[in-house]
Design a protein around this motif. Structure first.
Motif, PDB file in Angstrom:
ATOM      1  N   ALA A 287       0.856  -1.179   0.000  1.00 31.86           N
ATOM      2  CA  ALA A 287       0.000   0.000   0.000  1.00 31.86           C
ATOM      3  C   ALA A 287       0.892   1.229   0.000  1.00 31.86           C
ATOM      4  N   LEU A 288       0.795   2.032  -1.039  1.00 34.86           N
ATOM      5  CA  LEU A 288       1.689   3.163  -1.252  1.00 34.86           C
ATOM      6  C   LEU A 288       0.899   4.467  -1.320  1.00 34.86           C
ATOM      7  N   GLY A 289       1.361   5.479  -0.640  1.00 32.04           N
ATOM      8  CA  GLY A 289       0.733   6.791  -0.725  1.00 32.04           C
ATOM      9  C   GLY A 289       1.390   7.628  -1.807  1.00 32.04           C
ATOM     10  N   HIS A 290       0.585   8.460  -2.452  1.00 34.10           N
ATOM     11  CA  HIS A 290       1.151   9.320  -3.506  1.00 34.10           C
ATOM     12  C   HIS A 290       0.581  10.729  -3.412  1.00 34.10           C
ATOM     13  N   LEU A 291       1.453  11.708  -3.598  1.00 34.30           N
ATOM     14  CA  LEU A 291       1.050  13.108  -3.664  1.00 34.30           C
ATOM     15  C   LEU A 291       2.003  13.850  -4.586  1.00 34.30           C
ATOM     16  N   GLY A 292       1.451  14.581  -5.540  1.00 36.14           N
ATOM     17  CA  GLY A 292       2.250  15.497  -6.347  1.00 36.14           C
ATOM     18  C   GLY A 292       3.089  14.864  -7.433  1.00 36.14           C
TER      19      GLY A 292
END
Length: 346
Positions: A287-292
């Motif tokens: 589970a990976l978070g992504h922003l920008g």
């Protein structure tokens, strides 16, 4: 410098007000940009409704901007008045460990435009020259504006965080402003099959037209069976949650094959889980978070649009004048007409 028309968000009352304010003057290393278009993003709504905490008591919103340089500040080279540009939606703090090492791209306290400093729901905005991207002459400025988030954030999610490669199966939960471009970019890098997941049948049809191989309703009792059939019984290699709700995150995670990657792009105040840690470990799911994005991604996307590899002609759902900004906010908030992106034109 005179005054300009601008939208300002007041944190104490959570109100959006149109006002006449002084035109800002660019400082060292900065330019003044005459705004041509600026997108309305769900994160703008999240500031207004309180999902995102305010960083300033009063701020001009809007972080997806294109325009032309109106004035060049001290020490700026390589840019001239009249140049067509996209403004980066953030700037490094210049003070953290990474910035002091010269690694501005991975600043630990990146300042976000329209949250930490004034944005571009206005006639003019100030930008760091180092964060500008030149817009090719054959790329319309309205399409260039959305490169600053609505397209570059999906690009970063697909290429940098999800690391999608040719032949991998991809699922996209929520096919609105971000999810639509995840579908298009996943197809561009060679993902197959691409499965769009959305509650709205009109949005599912649009996803098929723009590159998805399948489009399913997440509430369909046969959803799991249809997904298994679409992926040859394997499940998905990469799932993108462009909604950010507990139900979408968990359904996307449970749709992965062993060792598959979930990339969380959408944001909300809800708290999903990964289920029993025993199963999470046994399935080797991530589970990976992504922003920008990285600023260089905007240039890559501008070239793809310029050379006809990426078609954004359907991404601009509506253009409204700045004076009608409240209407634009309502259209996105209530999903009137299933918009991909609504733009403000000062």
């Amino acid at each position: 410098m005179g005054t300009m028309r601008a939208e300002r968000f007041y944190a104490d009352t959570k109100t959006v007000v149109l006002e006449d304010v002084p035109i800002p003057d660019p400082g060292e290393g900065e330019v003044l940009v005459k705004v041509a278009f600026c997108g309305i993003c769900h994160s703008d709504l999240s500031l207004i409704n309180g999902t995102f905490p305010a960083q300033r008591p009063v701020v001009i919103q809007g972080h997806e901007a294109s325009g032309t340089i109106a004035k060049v500040g001290r020490g700026v080279t390589g840019w001239s008045e009249g140049d067509r540009v996209v403004v980066a939606a953030g700037r490094p703090c210049g003070q953290c460990v990474n910035c002091r090492r010269g690694d501005m791209a991975t600043c630990l306290r990146m300042q976000l435009m329209a949250f930490a400093y004034d944005g571009a729901w206005a006639e003019y905005t100030v930008a760091q020259a180092a964060g500008l991207t030149r817009v090719p002459d054959n790329v319309p400025l309205e399409q260039a504006a959305i490169l600053a988030d609505a397209v570059s954030t999906p690009f970063g999610a697909v290429v940098n965080t999800g690391k999608v490669v040719i032949g991998e199966s991809v699922g996209v939960w929520g096919v609105g402003g971000v999810g639509t471009h995840i579908v298009q970019l996943a197809r561009l890098v060679g993902a197959v099959p691409i499965v769009a997941v959305d509650l709205n049948p009109a949005v599912r049809d649009r996803a098929l037209e723009l590159g998805a191989d399948y489009a399913f309703d997440s509430r369909d009792p046969d959803f799991a069976d249809k997904l298994a059939q679409a992926t040859g019984g394997r499940g998905l290699d990469v799932a993108f949650d462009a909604v950010g709700l507990k139900v979408t995150f968990e359904q996307a995670l449970n749709s992965l094959t062993g060792g598959g990657r979930l990339v969380g792009v959408g944001m909300s105040a809800e708290s999903p889980t990964v289920g029993p840690t025993s199963m999470f470990g046994l399935t080797r799911r991530q589970a990976l978070g992504h922003l920008g994005y990285h600023n260089k991604d905007i240039e890559t996307l501008a070239q793809l649009v310029s050379r006809g590899r990426l078609d954004l002609s359907r991404s601009i759902s509506q253009i409204i004048p700045l004076e009608d900004i409240a209407d634009g906010i309502r259209i996105l908030d209530q999903a009137e007409g299933n918009p991909i992106r609504v733009l403000v034109q000062p």
